[in-house]
Design a protein around this motif. Structure first.
Motif, PDB file in Angstrom:
ATOM      1  N   LYS A 197       0.839  -1.198   0.000  1.00  0.00           N
ATOM      2  CA  LYS A 197       0.000   0.000   0.000  1.00  0.00           C
ATOM      3  C   LYS A 197       0.877   1.253   0.000  1.00  0.00           C
ATOM      4  CE  LYS A 197      -3.959  -2.185   2.219  1.00  0.00           C
ATOM      5  NZ  LYS A 197      -5.027  -2.063   3.251  1.00  0.00           N
ATOM      6  N   LYS A 198       0.239   2.415  -0.089  1.00  0.00           N
ATOM      7  CA  LYS A 198       0.986   3.662  -0.160  1.00  0.00           C
ATOM      8  C   LYS A 198       1.421   4.121   1.234  1.00  0.00           C
ATOM      9  CE  LYS A 198      -2.968   6.818   0.150  1.00  0.00           C
ATOM     10  NZ  LYS A 198      -3.670   7.971  -0.458  1.00  0.00           N
ATOM     11  N   LYS A 199       2.406   4.990   1.268  1.00  0.00           N
ATOM     12  CA  LYS A 199       2.838   5.615   2.507  1.00  0.00           C
ATOM     13  C   LYS A 199       1.727   6.538   3.009  1.00  0.00           C
ATOM     14  CE  LYS A 199       6.987   7.271   2.303  1.00  0.00           C
ATOM     15  NZ  LYS A 199       8.142   8.199   2.055  1.00  0.00           N
ATOM     16  N   MET A 200       1.471   6.547   4.331  1.00  0.00           N
ATOM     17  CA  MET A 200       0.387   7.381   4.841  1.00  0.00           C
ATOM     18  C   MET A 200       0.620   7.796   6.292  1.00  0.00           C
ATOM     19  SD  MET A 200      -2.706   4.552   5.219  1.00  0.00           S
ATOM     20  CE  MET A 200      -2.506   3.958   3.533  1.00  0.00           C
ATOM     21  N   ASP A 201      -0.069   8.855   6.682  1.00  0.00           N
ATOM     22  CA  ASP A 201      -0.110   9.298   8.064  1.00  0.00           C
ATOM     23  C   ASP A 201      -0.845   8.254   8.898  1.00  0.00           C
ATOM     24  OD1 ASP A 201      -1.889  10.938  10.227  1.00  0.00           O
ATOM     25  OD2 ASP A 201       0.078  11.842   9.978  1.00  0.00           O
ATOM     26  N   VAL A 202      -0.468   8.120  10.180  1.00  0.00           N
ATOM     27  CA  VAL A 202      -1.069   7.087  11.023  1.00  0.00           C
ATOM     28  C   VAL A 202      -2.578   7.280  11.183  1.00  0.00           C
ATOM     29  CG1 VAL A 202      -0.703   8.223  13.256  1.00  0.00           C
ATOM     30  CG2 VAL A 202      -0.671   5.728  13.113  1.00  0.00           C
ATOM     31  N   LYS A 203      -3.054   8.528  11.168  1.00  0.00           N
ATOM     32  CA  LYS A 203      -4.501   8.774  11.271  1.00  0.00           C
ATOM     33  C   LYS A 203      -5.235   8.191  10.073  1.00  0.00           C
ATOM     34  CE  LYS A 203      -4.080  13.025  13.993  1.00  0.00           C
ATOM     35  NZ  LYS A 203      -4.364  14.486  14.032  1.00  0.00           N
ATOM     36  N   GLU A 204      -4.653   8.352   8.891  1.00  0.00           N
ATOM     37  CA  GLU A 204      -5.252   7.789   7.690  1.00  0.00           C
ATOM     38  C   GLU A 204      -5.204   6.268   7.725  1.00  0.00           C
ATOM     39  OE1 GLU A 204      -4.682   8.098   2.797  1.00  0.00           O
ATOM     40  OE2 GLU A 204      -3.330   9.162   4.146  1.00  0.00           O
ATOM     41  N   PHE A 205      -4.097   5.722   8.218  1.00  0.00           N
ATOM     42  CA  PHE A 205      -3.942   4.274   8.333  1.00  0.00           C
ATOM     43  C   PHE A 205      -5.023   3.679   9.237  1.00  0.00           C
ATOM     44  CE2 PHE A 205      -2.150   0.674  10.730  1.00  0.00           C
ATOM     45  CZ  PHE A 205      -1.813  -0.193   9.701  1.00  0.00           C
ATOM     46  N   LEU A 206      -5.321   4.349  10.357  1.00  0.00           N
ATOM     47  CA  LEU A 206      -6.289   3.825  11.322  1.00  0.00           C
ATOM     48  C   LEU A 206      -7.724   3.814  10.788  1.00  0.00           C
ATOM     49  CD1 LEU A 206      -4.914   5.326  14.652  1.00  0.00           C
ATOM     50  CD2 LEU A 206      -5.151   2.892  14.105  1.00  0.00           C
ATOM     51  N   LYS A 207      -8.000   4.641   9.801  1.00  0.00           N
ATOM     52  CA  LYS A 207      -9.346   4.642   9.210  1.00  0.00           C
ATOM     53  C   LYS A 207      -9.677   3.306   8.561  1.00  0.00           C
ATOM     54  CE  LYS A 207      -9.516   9.626   8.245  1.00  0.00           C
ATOM     55  NZ  LYS A 207      -9.516  10.657   7.170  1.00  0.00           N
ATOM     56  N   GLY A 208      -8.654   2.631   8.057  1.00  0.00           N
ATOM     57  CA  GLY A 208      -8.899   1.350   7.388  1.00  0.00           C
ATOM     58  C   GLY A 208      -8.372   0.155   8.141  1.00  0.00           C
ATOM     59  N   PHE A 209      -7.933   0.352   9.388  1.00  0.00           N
ATOM     60  CA  PHE A 209      -7.349  -0.735  10.173  1.00  0.00           C
ATOM     61  C   PHE A 209      -7.937  -0.665  11.576  1.00  0.00           C
ATOM     62  CE2 PHE A 209      -4.375  -3.568  12.031  1.00  0.00           C
ATOM     63  CZ  PHE A 209      -3.714  -4.231  10.995  1.00  0.00           C
ATOM     64  N   LYS A 210      -9.000  -1.421  11.793  1.00  0.00           N
ATOM     65  CA  LYS A 210      -9.802  -1.248  13.006  1.00  0.00           C
ATOM     66  C   LYS A 210      -9.330  -2.053  14.215  1.00  0.00           C
ATOM     67  CE  LYS A 210     -12.560   1.537  10.789  1.00  0.00           C
ATOM     68  NZ  LYS A 210     -12.477   2.982  11.022  1.00  0.00           N
ATOM     69  N   ASN A 211      -8.554  -3.112  13.997  1.00  0.00           N
ATOM     70  CA  ASN A 211      -8.207  -4.005  15.107  1.00  0.00           C
ATOM     71  C   ASN A 211      -6.727  -3.998  15.433  1.00  0.00           C
ATOM     72  OD1 ASN A 211      -7.540  -5.249  12.687  1.00  0.00           O
ATOM     73  ND2 ASN A 211      -7.890  -7.318  13.475  1.00  0.00           N
ATOM     74  N   ILE A 212      -6.122  -2.817  15.425  1.00  0.00           N
ATOM     75  CA  ILE A 212      -4.681  -2.696  15.581  1.00  0.00           C
ATOM     76  C   ILE A 212      -4.177  -3.318  16.882  1.00  0.00           C
ATOM     77  CG2 ILE A 212      -4.807  -0.372  16.602  1.00  0.00           C
ATOM     78  CD1 ILE A 212      -2.097  -1.617  14.167  1.00  0.00           C
ATOM     79  N   GLU A 213      -4.940  -3.225  17.971  1.00  0.00           N
ATOM     80  CA  GLU A 213      -4.458  -3.714  19.263  1.00  0.00           C
ATOM     81  C   GLU A 213      -4.502  -5.242  19.374  1.00  0.00           C
ATOM     82  OE1 GLU A 213      -6.909  -1.083  21.700  1.00  0.00           O
ATOM     83  OE2 GLU A 213      -5.040  -0.279  22.551  1.00  0.00           O
ATOM     84  N   ALA A 214      -5.032  -5.898  18.353  1.00  0.00           N
ATOM     85  CA  ALA A 214      -5.003  -7.380  18.322  1.00  0.00           C
ATOM     86  C   ALA A 214      -3.637  -7.893  17.868  1.00  0.00           C
ATOM     87  CB  ALA A 214      -6.107  -7.893  17.393  1.00  0.00           C
ATOM     88  N   PHE A 215      -2.790  -6.979  17.418  1.00  0.00           N
ATOM     89  CA  PHE A 215      -1.473  -7.351  16.931  1.00  0.00           C
ATOM     90  C   PHE A 215      -0.385  -6.968  17.929  1.00  0.00           C
ATOM     91  CE2 PHE A 215      -4.089  -7.196  13.206  1.00  0.00           C
ATOM     92  CZ  PHE A 215      -3.533  -8.082  12.296  1.00  0.00           C
TER      93      PHE A 215
END
Length: 322
Positions: free
Chosen positions: A301-319
């Motif tokens: 995927k493209k390089k992005m700001d973490v805020k933009e990344f979180l819009k499409g990645f909902k379960n980050i704390e499962a990792f």
């Protein structure tokens, strides 16, 4: 003293870093009689033939260009001799055989992006930041039979800021190096220098700091290290080749980290634990605090700001970061 017009120079270099030095010589009216650079090669998805940045600039200036496949090739060496250089200047190029660097009457000098004798090697810009140095610089030295060991002609130092990256330091040293190249050419032309053996500078030291080439496998973040060490590691590899971590769960996701900042803080989380408000931040636990991720890139995927990344990645704390 030889006049500028009579002082014949061959320049050797390939990447963008070298262009500024060549440009400085041309704009200061030195007699650049030839430019040696890498052969054109296919690059990118379309594998289109691409010229080196040095070749592009040399063409614009109407300079003679040599692009040998093999620096020991008899035809290349003969063509080089026919250019009759009095001095050769090397910036970000290949290792030269002695039969090439011994051609000019005034020798061949190289520009190195560190304060020699420390940080000999292919990646000094990366390693000075990774190691948390506060100062670096550029050095010119005469080539000899070993890599980065020749007699030092001149140095210029500069500060490394707290938020410096390999990219910003590259650009800073590119400009500083161009200044030093011109100064070095002038001092050699005037025979107004004393070259210093690097052995003199290291005779009372046990070890030298090194700058070996960085490979893909060297780019993984060790979350067991301190906040400062990890922050320096990320800065030292940004923007290329970029620090990497795996987000580990039932799936594994490769994440490149281009920008981050540290927070030293006592906590009870295991190293590599991901914490987020799912909207504004992702932070990763280290032994003495957290690393906040700012600019990242998920594999494919493209390089992005973490805020933009979180819009499409909902379960980050499962990792976990590993």
């Amino acid at each position: 003293m030889v006049s500028k017009s009579a002082f014949r120079i061959v320049f050797m270099g390939t990447p963008d870093f070298a262009v500024e030095s060549l440009k400085a010589l041309v704009e200061n009216n030195y007699n650049v009689v030839g430019v040696v650079t890498n052969p054109d090669k296919p690059a990118g998805r379309g594998q289109q033939i691409r010229e080196s940045p040095v070749k592009k600039y040399a063409k614009e200036q109407g300079l003679t260009i040599l692009q040998p496949e093999n620096l020991s090739d008899r035809d290349f060496i003969q063509r080089l001799k026919e250019l009759d250089p009095m001095l050769q200047v090397v910036v970000a190029f290949k290792i030269l055989p002695s039969e090439v660097f011994n051609i000019p009457e005034y020798g061949t000098f190289n520009l190195h992006a560190s304060l020699l004798p420390d940080y000999r090697g292919a990646a000094p810009i990366n390693h000075v930041i990774i190691n948390g140095e506060s100062k670096t610089g550029v050095t010119t030295f005469f080539l000899d039979d070993k890599v980065d060991t020749g007699k030092i002609i001149k140095k210029k130092a500069t500060e490394i800021t707290q938020d410096e990256t390999a990219g910003t330091l590259h650009d800073k040293l590119k400009m500083l190096g161009a200044e030093l190249v011109v100064e070095t050419v002038e001092t050699i032309r005037n025979n107004n220098y004393r070259a210093i053996s690097q052995d003199e500078l290291i005779k009372n030291r046990q070890t030298l700091k090194k700058a070996p080439k960085i490979f893909k496998e060297d780019c993984r973040i060790d979350w067991q290290k301190t906040c400062s060490e990890i922050y320096n590691f990320i800065r030292g590899l940004s923007p290329y080749p970029a620090a990497q971590t795996l987000l580990n769960n039932s799936d594994q996701i490769l994440l490149k980290i281009f920008q981050a900042y540290p927070e030293k803080k006592v906590h009870e989380h295991a190293c590599g634990t991901l914490l987020s408000d799912h909207k504004n931040y992702i932070k990763v636990a280290t032994p003495d605090g957290f690393i906040y991720l700012k600019e990242i890139q998920q594999s494919g995927k493209k390089k992005m700001d973490v805020k933009e990344f979180l819009k499409g990645f909902k379960n980050i704390e499962a990792f976990n970061a590993v």
